[in-house]
Design a protein around this motif. Structure first.
Motif, PDB file in Angstrom:
ATOM      1  N   TYR A 172     -10.048   6.148   1.522  1.00 61.59           N
ATOM      2  CA  TYR A 172     -10.238   5.124   0.371  1.00 61.59           C
ATOM      3  C   TYR A 172      -9.041   4.994  -0.428  1.00 61.59           C
ATOM      4  O   TYR A 172      -8.743   3.984  -0.920  1.00 61.59           O
ATOM      5  N   ASP A 173      -8.111   6.130  -0.743  1.00 58.95           N
ATOM      6  CA  ASP A 173      -6.885   5.884  -1.433  1.00 58.95           C
ATOM      7  C   ASP A 173      -5.611   6.504  -0.793  1.00 58.95           C
ATOM      8  O   ASP A 173      -5.463   7.610  -0.676  1.00 58.95           O
ATOM      9  N   MET A 174      -5.173   5.513   0.070  1.00 62.28           N
ATOM     10  CA  MET A 174      -5.429   3.993   0.058  1.00 62.28           C
ATOM     11  C   MET A 174      -5.059   3.773   1.455  1.00 62.28           C
ATOM     12  O   MET A 174      -4.722   2.696   1.711  1.00 62.28           O
ATOM     13  N   LYS A 175      -5.387   4.627   2.483  1.00 68.36           N
ATOM     14  CA  LYS A 175      -4.991   4.524   3.979  1.00 68.36           C
ATOM     15  C   LYS A 175      -5.861   3.175   4.609  1.00 68.36           C
ATOM     16  O   LYS A 175      -5.571   2.537   5.479  1.00 68.36           O
ATOM     17  N   ASP A 217       5.421   8.065  -1.579  1.00 64.33           N
ATOM     18  CA  ASP A 217       5.312   8.719  -2.891  1.00 64.33           C
ATOM     19  C   ASP A 217       4.415   8.098  -4.019  1.00 64.33           C
ATOM     20  O   ASP A 217       4.825   8.593  -5.191  1.00 64.33           O
ATOM     21  N   GLU A 218       3.689   7.394  -4.036  1.00 65.05           N
ATOM     22  CA  GLU A 218       2.827   6.731  -4.971  1.00 65.05           C
ATOM     23  C   GLU A 218       2.060   7.653  -5.669  1.00 65.05           C
ATOM     24  O   GLU A 218       2.155   7.828  -6.993  1.00 65.05           O
ATOM     25  N   GLU A 219       1.768   8.798  -5.235  1.00 63.31           N
ATOM     26  CA  GLU A 219       0.988   9.987  -5.687  1.00 63.31           C
ATOM     27  C   GLU A 219       1.606  10.773  -6.785  1.00 63.31           C
ATOM     28  O   GLU A 219       0.984  11.669  -7.461  1.00 63.31           O
ATOM     29  N   GLN A 220       3.017  10.791  -6.565  1.00 63.13           N
ATOM     30  CA  GLN A 220       3.835  11.527  -7.233  1.00 63.13           C
ATOM     31  C   GLN A 220       4.606  10.578  -8.479  1.00 63.13           C
ATOM     32  O   GLN A 220       5.857  11.064  -8.834  1.00 63.13           O
ATOM     33  N   SER A 225       0.914  -1.200   0.107  1.00 62.37           N
ATOM     34  CA  SER A 225      -0.099   0.052  -0.106  1.00 62.37           C
ATOM     35  C   SER A 225       0.934   1.208  -0.040  1.00 62.37           C
ATOM     36  O   SER A 225       1.925   1.053   0.333  1.00 62.37           O
ATOM     37  N   HIS A 226       0.478   2.393  -0.163  1.00 56.64           N
ATOM     38  CA  HIS A 226       1.156   3.594  -0.160  1.00 56.64           C
ATOM     39  C   HIS A 226       0.566   4.346   0.918  1.00 56.64           C
ATOM     40  O   HIS A 226      -0.776   4.500   1.139  1.00 56.64           O
ATOM     41  N   LEU A 227       1.493   5.223   1.557  1.00 56.97           N
ATOM     42  CA  LEU A 227       1.275   6.094   2.664  1.00 56.97           C
ATOM     43  C   LEU A 227       0.902   7.426   2.466  1.00 56.97           C
ATOM     44  O   LEU A 227       0.015   8.011   3.091  1.00 56.97           O
ATOM     45  N   ASN A 262      -2.291  -4.959  -4.137  1.00 60.26           N
ATOM     46  CA  ASN A 262      -2.190  -3.796  -3.893  1.00 60.26           C
ATOM     47  C   ASN A 262      -3.689  -3.227  -4.515  1.00 60.26           C
ATOM     48  O   ASN A 262      -4.480  -3.772  -4.716  1.00 60.26           O
ATOM     49  N   GLU A 263      -3.583  -1.671  -4.632  1.00 58.64           N
ATOM     50  CA  GLU A 263      -4.677  -1.025  -4.878  1.00 58.64           C
ATOM     51  C   GLU A 263      -4.999  -0.977  -6.403  1.00 58.64           C
ATOM     52  O   GLU A 263      -4.423  -1.712  -7.009  1.00 58.64           O
ATOM     53  N   GLY A 264      -6.056  -0.556  -6.903  1.00 59.18           N
ATOM     54  CA  GLY A 264      -6.217  -0.311  -8.494  1.00 59.18           C
ATOM     55  C   GLY A 264      -7.567  -1.137  -8.843  1.00 59.18           C
ATOM     56  O   GLY A 264      -8.117  -0.860  -9.896  1.00 59.18           O
TER      57      GLY A 264
HETATM   58 ZN   LIG Z   1      -3.580   5.154  -4.580  1.00 60.18          ZN
END
Ligand SMILES: [Zn+2]
Length: 452
Positions: free
Chosen positions: A111-114, A145-148, A79-81, A172-174
């Protein structure tokens, strides 16, 4: 599990998510180390050993591992923080307070994504508490850093510490948000995502006075020709295997759409006309499928000129190109240059803002089968389909180095799916406590079954 344990579990996952939301990890700048520390402490209290790895000061990711016997391949719960920015003035609650009300947890990252971070932590903790005899290692990684783009998170970890988190399988998410169908629900499992090519094209000309335009070479006019060529390009229709399986399953689940999907599958060359017909009945669905059948090129920014009466010698435009799995960035650039030959390549320069290929995992694996099996137990008669997303996730880093990755964040929609998805990077992002519990239960069952 007993009702008492289940109630406790619901409270625990709710509280954990709420706490994670309260740690502001808006990226940029990220500051994910604060969240990584919080998670590490939580896991240490549960008897885990953890490691925090920073790609730069403050840009931390946290990793832990629950050992198995090694008889089965290992599984990474990813997951990403970090989260995208939220403007508190637009929200009805403070986006970083982790408010729990009316059966929801509110906040940026709910929701995205904690939510998935919290669910994955609960899953690995429960497996340990319940003393489940695992045949393979389970690794948990919550990254920066997923969002960047993920270069300072998952990308960094795989480049510098691959042995600490690489697994043959990744969740993972998606995907995972069910959408309603004639027979109940269809659960999409993200098995593929498009690649990105953000391209800046600069046109050069020669300046002159605006009152005598013919003596100059106007860079704005050249960029207009560039935009005209690229925006009107008709890319080839290509069905990747994920899309073929998606169309087939959607047909099975929606008998009234079955003929349309069968025609689409049989006639890729006519996909545009068939989708235009579908759009008259169901626009949302048609426009969901269309960008998945081909690469897209969208002009998104344009800048040129300095003064009302100067013919501009510089003008630039930015294009957001999304390419299918299998299409390569360098081949796409060659294709674009080929389209622009008669605009004058010597007067154009090309700059990458972001560029990476798409990725795809096979849906023909034991993990995919187990995900489907568990979902059908929870939702008898439901559909399960692999899906291709037009946006990217950190899964691409892992698919690049051979992992099978599935975007699987199981949820039942509590409002229309498009509204739900709008909240993701939008206003009043939230998740129902029921969905947190539902996600935890399904993921726990999936992981346990896969690993025993
Ligand atoms: Zn995400």
């Amino acid at each position: 599990m007993s009702p008492k344990i289940l109630t406790d579990l619901k409270q625990e996952v709710t509280q954990l998510l709420s706490e994670l939301i309260r740690i502001d990890t808006t990226n940029p700048p990220g500051n994910e180390t604060k969240a990584a520390n919080y998670i590490a402490q939580y896991l240490i209290n549960e008897g885990f050993k953890t490691e925090i790895i920073e790609s730069a000061p403050g840009r931390g990711s946290v990793i832990t591992r629950l050992k198995g016997t090694g008889e089965k391949p290992s599984l990474l719960l990813l997951s990403h923080l970090d989260v995208v920015a939220a403007n508190p003035n637009e929200w009805t609650v403070n986006p970083f307070a982790g408010a729990v009300k009316d059966g929801y947890v509110y906040g940026r990252g709910a929701y995205d994504m904690k939510c998935m971070t919290a669910i994955e932590i609960l899953v690995i903790t429960l497996l340990k508490k319940n003393n489940v005899k695992l045949k393979g290692d389970i690794v948990l990684a919550a990254t920066a850093d997923e969002e960047q783009g993920g270069e300072a998170g998952a990308g960094y970890l795989l480049r510098h510490h691959r042995e600490k988190l690489w697994c043959p399988y990744v969740i993972n998410e998606g995907g995972g948000l069910a959408f309603p169908s004639k027979n109940g629900y269809v659960f999409p499992i993200q098995t593929a995502e498009k690649g990105i090519l953000w391209l800046k094209i600069k046109a050069k000309g020669t300046p002159g006075h605006g009152s005598t335009p013919n003596t100059a070479d106007n860079a704005v006019l050249r960029i207009i020709r560039v935009i005209d060529k690229l925006a009107n390009y008709k890319p080839q229709t290509i069905y990747v295997s994920t899309l073929k399986e998606f169309l087939a399953e959607m047909g099975r689940q929606n008998p009234d759409l079955k003929p349309t999907f069968a025609r689409l599958l049989a006639n890729p060359a006519q996909s545009e006309q068939i989708l235009d017909e579908l759009a008259k009945k169901n626009r949302a669905l048609a426009e969901e499928i269309r960008p998945r059948t081909k690469m897209t090129i969208a002009p998104t920014m344009i800048r040129g000129g300095v003064k009302e009466n100067i013919i501009p010698s510089d003008c630039e435009a930015v294009f957001d190109c999304r390419i299918l799995p299998g299409q390569k960035v360098n081949e796409t650039v060659d294709l674009i240059k080929g389209l622009l030959k008669d605009v004058g390549l010597d007067k154009l320069s090309f700059e990458f803002i972001q560029a990476h290929d798409g990725s795809e995992s096979s849906a023909n694996t034991p993990l995919y089968d187990i995900i489907g099996g568990v979902l059908r137990e929870f939702e008898p008669g439901c559909g399960v389909t692999p899906t291709l997303t037009t946006g990217g996730t950190d899964s691409r880093f892992f698919r690049e180095v051979g992992s099978v990755c599935y975007g699987f964040q199981p949820m039942i929609p509590d409002e229309p799916n498009d509204q739900l998805e709008e909240r993701m990077h939008g206003i009043d992002e939230r998740i129902t406590i029921e969905n947190l519990f539902y996600g935890t239960s399904i993921l726990y069952e999936t992981v346990k079954r896969f690993m025993t």
